[in-house]
Design an enzyme around this catalytic site. Structure first.
Site, short mmCIF file in Angstrom:
data_model
loop_
_atom_site.label_atom_id
_atom_site.label_comp_id
_atom_site.label_asym_id
_atom_site.label_seq_id
_atom_site.Cartn_x
_atom_site.Cartn_y
_atom_site.Cartn_z
N LYS A 98 0.83 -1.20 0.00
CA LYS A 98 0.00 0.00 0.00
C LYS A 98 0.87 1.26 0.00
O LYS A 98 0.60 2.21 -0.73
CB LYS A 98 -0.93 -0.01 1.20
CG LYS A 98 -1.87 1.18 1.26
CD LYS A 98 -2.69 1.20 2.55
CE LYS A 98 -3.62 0.03 2.68
NZ LYS A 98 -4.49 0.15 3.87
N GLU A 138 10.26 -5.45 3.74
CA GLU A 138 10.54 -6.74 3.10
C GLU A 138 10.14 -6.72 1.63
O GLU A 138 10.88 -7.20 0.75
CB GLU A 138 9.79 -7.87 3.82
CG GLU A 138 10.14 -8.02 5.29
CD GLU A 138 9.21 -7.24 6.20
OE1 GLU A 138 9.11 -7.62 7.38
OE2 GLU A 138 8.60 -6.26 5.74
N GLY A 180 -4.88 -5.18 5.70
CA GLY A 180 -4.03 -6.12 4.97
C GLY A 180 -4.53 -7.55 5.00
O GLY A 180 -4.51 -8.26 3.99
N ARG A 181 -5.01 -7.99 6.16
CA ARG A 181 -5.45 -9.38 6.27
C ARG A 181 -6.81 -9.62 5.63
O ARG A 181 -7.28 -10.76 5.57
CB ARG A 181 -5.46 -9.80 7.74
CG ARG A 181 -6.27 -8.91 8.67
CD ARG A 181 -5.94 -9.22 10.11
NE ARG A 181 -6.57 -8.31 11.06
CZ ARG A 181 -6.07 -7.13 11.41
NH1 ARG A 181 -4.97 -6.69 10.84
NH2 ARG A 181 -6.68 -6.39 12.32
N GLU A 208 -4.10 -11.68 14.45
CA GLU A 208 -3.80 -10.26 14.26
C GLU A 208 -5.02 -9.41 14.57
O GLU A 208 -4.89 -8.25 14.98
CB GLU A 208 -3.33 -10.03 12.82
CG GLU A 208 -2.67 -8.67 12.62
CD GLU A 208 -1.97 -8.55 11.28
OE1 GLU A 208 -0.77 -8.87 11.21
OE2 GLU A 208 -2.63 -8.14 10.30
N HIS A 266 -0.99 -38.57 13.09
CA HIS A 266 0.21 -39.33 13.45
C HIS A 266 1.21 -38.47 14.21
O HIS A 266 2.38 -38.83 14.33
CB HIS A 266 0.84 -39.92 12.19
CG HIS A 266 -0.05 -40.88 11.47
ND1 HIS A 266 -0.08 -42.23 11.74
CD2 HIS A 266 -1.00 -40.66 10.52
CE1 HIS A 266 -0.98 -42.81 10.97
NE2 HIS A 266 -1.57 -41.89 10.23
N LYS A 284 7.73 -3.32 13.15
CA LYS A 284 8.25 -2.67 11.94
C LYS A 284 9.17 -1.50 12.31
O LYS A 284 10.26 -1.33 11.75
CB LYS A 284 7.10 -2.16 11.07
CG LYS A 284 6.27 -3.25 10.40
CD LYS A 284 5.16 -2.61 9.59
CE LYS A 284 4.29 -3.66 8.91
NZ LYS A 284 3.18 -3.04 8.14
#
Length: 547
Positions: free
Chosen positions: A206, A212, A267-268, A353, A384, A512
């Site tokens: 955005k 990153e 964002g999510r 979040e 398992h 951040k």
């Protein structure tokens, strides 16, 4: 404001939880042959069997009463109306507008956002058609064959996991690659196998400054230029989803290939926006639209269905029941479908979040648990390994099992085995195994009485472990859209009851900021270290190792 834990609704639920001591779901099923039918609900192609939960009609009524007292429906309506419900950031929350097919306006600050939303969808559709038809070519005239999607958080998880889940619907002439980790190994491994002449980079940020994402995009740019491309050629090979048009143009991108973002999309929740462009490129626009339409159908169900038939309301209230009245600290998601294996990671970000908060809307510290740890893996692998803890551990872990009734290219033997494991696990968690049953199984095994008793004790499982089972005919794009929206709204219900803001993420923001501060000290070796002693020592060790 009265503390949530002091309300009559809360006190009633505490009493009801205590009243279950000594009761067992195994007995409830024996006494009521209509239990499964009564506690099953369907919507949007999804069937929810919630009968294997520690509930009865009285408990459900009390949970509905809690939702009413906490004004969940009113808060839901405020979200859909475009009210500023993200109060700490002063924003509306309108990911639902991105899949709004009602033809009705959605207002933010008095302005209808739908024309811009629909224009962006048209822009996505046109771009996908240009890529798939081959009319958009690389600078040497080659058609695009590879797409590298670079993002982080929701800009990465949403596109990647939805694309993987819909593998039977992939557009075969395009190969998608996803990069999020700032670890250089990831981007280098992806680019090493690609030809820059037929590769398109899709950068999603955005602000166009996400650390990153920006670094990985700069690495991709350097790779492109070193391989023979020029600054002028970047416009044909790099596009982005961002609100920072100037930064994208300065990078070398064509302004016509910059797709917008809005502050009212977190964002999510962003896969429904142009962040979902890689999904559309990988599936074709019509399949992407089906994903949106499935989410829209779940939106309407959430708004219109009564509480006792409302899937998000039911799942949200059950989560409250276990988190707050049974001290459940986690919730496990178990998709019995290989292509849906990434879904627990998607819901993990969505839930943790959103509701991993300790301050309510009135700026008061809460005195009750909020968001649980979300985790999980595909069936039957977990059986398992970690299922052991769910069966015999001391901590209650509610579970969601998911299974498509049909899969593409179905091998009936494999699919029947998969289904039998799924259903068998839910049954085993519910009924368990009594000591007498375990003891009887050991008859004739040549064991001494002492050994037989000891082994039977170890083989005893308490059962009474709650689970939901979600079935769907098949996991097509529309059903997946509904499934994702179901969990979005479940998270909303829980946040509304807890009174937290489910749409900010200040813990993420702190990481951040501190990361950027430390990066400055790592790159400037002469900079004075003024952090805590541990952080200073770690930076010093890194500097020494990278002289």
């Amino acid at each position: 404001m009265t503390s949530l834990t002091q309300t009559d609704n809360w006190q009633q639920l505490q009493s009801l939880a205590q009243g279950l001591n000594g009761q067992h779901m195994r007995d409830w099923f024996k006494q009521d042959d209509t239990r499964a039918q009564r506690y099953t609900s369907q919507a949007c192609g999804i069937e929810l069997d919630y009968s294997k939960n520690l509930i009865n009609d009285e408990i459900l009524a009390a949970l509905y009463g809690l939702a009413e007292a906490r004004q969940v429906s009113a808060k839901r309506d405020a979200m859909f109306a475009g009210d500023i419900i993200n109060h700490t950031e002063g924003r509306a929350v309108l990911h639902t507008a991105l899949r709004n097919f009602s033809g009705q306006p959605v207002l933010v600050d008095g302005q209808d956002v739908m024309p811009e939303v629909l224009a962006t969808q048209d822009k996505i559709k046109a771009f996908v058609e240009r890529i798939h038809s081959g009319s958009h070519k690389g600078y040497t005239g080659k058609a695009i064959k590879h797409i590298v999607s670079i993002g982080i958080g929701g800009s990465f998880l949403g596109p990647k996991i939805m694309f993987e889940a819909l593998k039977p619907y992939w557009y075969q002439d395009i190969k998608l690659h996803f990069v999020a980790n700032v670890d250089g190994c990831h981007i280098q491994d992806v680019l090493a196998g690609l030809d820059h002449e037929d590769t398109l980079i899709v950068m999603s940020s955005k602000s166009f400054t996400t650390q990153e994402t920006l670094q990985n995009t700069l690495t991709a740019k350097a790779w492109f230029l070193q391989a023979g491309g020029t600054q002028q050629d970047i416009a044909k090979h790099f596009i982005c989803v961002s609100s920072n048009i100037k930064a994208a143009v300065d990078f070398g991108m064509d302004e016509d290939n910059i797709f917008p973002m809005w502050d009212w999309v977190g964002g999510r929740y962003s896969l429904w926006s142009a962040i979902g462009l890689p999904i559309a490129l990988g599936l074709g626009y019509e399949n992407y639209r089906q994903l949106l339409e499935g989410a829209y159908e779940m939106d309407r169900h959430f708004v219109e269905a009564p509480a006792e038939q409302n899937l998000p309301m039911l799942m949200g209230l059950l989560g409250i029941w276990y988190t707050n009245f049974f001290a459940a600290q986690s919730h496990v998601l178990l998709p019995y479908y290989h292509y849906l294996r990434g879904f627990p990671a998607y819901v993990q970000q969505l839930d943790m979040e959103s509701n991993g908060k300790s301050v309510a809307g009135d700026a008061e510290q809460v005195d009750y648990a909020t968001g649980p740890v979300i985790w999980g893996s595909e069936g039957t692998n977990g059986q398992h390994s970690f299922h052991q803890l769910i069966h015999q551990g001391q901590v209650l872990i509610p579970a969601d099992f998911m299974l498509p009734l049909n899969v593409p290219n179905q091998d009936d033997t494999h699919h029947a085995m998969l289904a039998s494991n799924c259903f068998g696990q839910t049954q085993a968690l519910m009924q368990g195994k009594t000591y007498d049953e375990a003891y009887a199984e050991l008859e004739g095994k040549g064991l001494s009485e002492e050994k037989r008793h000891a082994l039977a004790t170890h083989k005893t499982m308490p059962g009474n472990k709650p689970s939901n089972t979600l079935l769907f005919s098949q996991l097509d794009p529309k059903t997946l859209g509904s499934l994702v929206a179901l969990y979005e709204h479940k998270v909303f219900v829980q946040g509304a009851i807890w009174g937290v803001n489910s749409f900010d993420q200040w813990g993420v923001e702190l990481g951040k900021v501190l990361g950027n501060n430390i990066l400055a000290k790592l790159t400037d070796r002469d900079a004075a270290l003024d952090f805590d002693a541990s952080t200073n020592a770690l930076i010093s060790r890194f500097r020494a190792a990278n002289q």
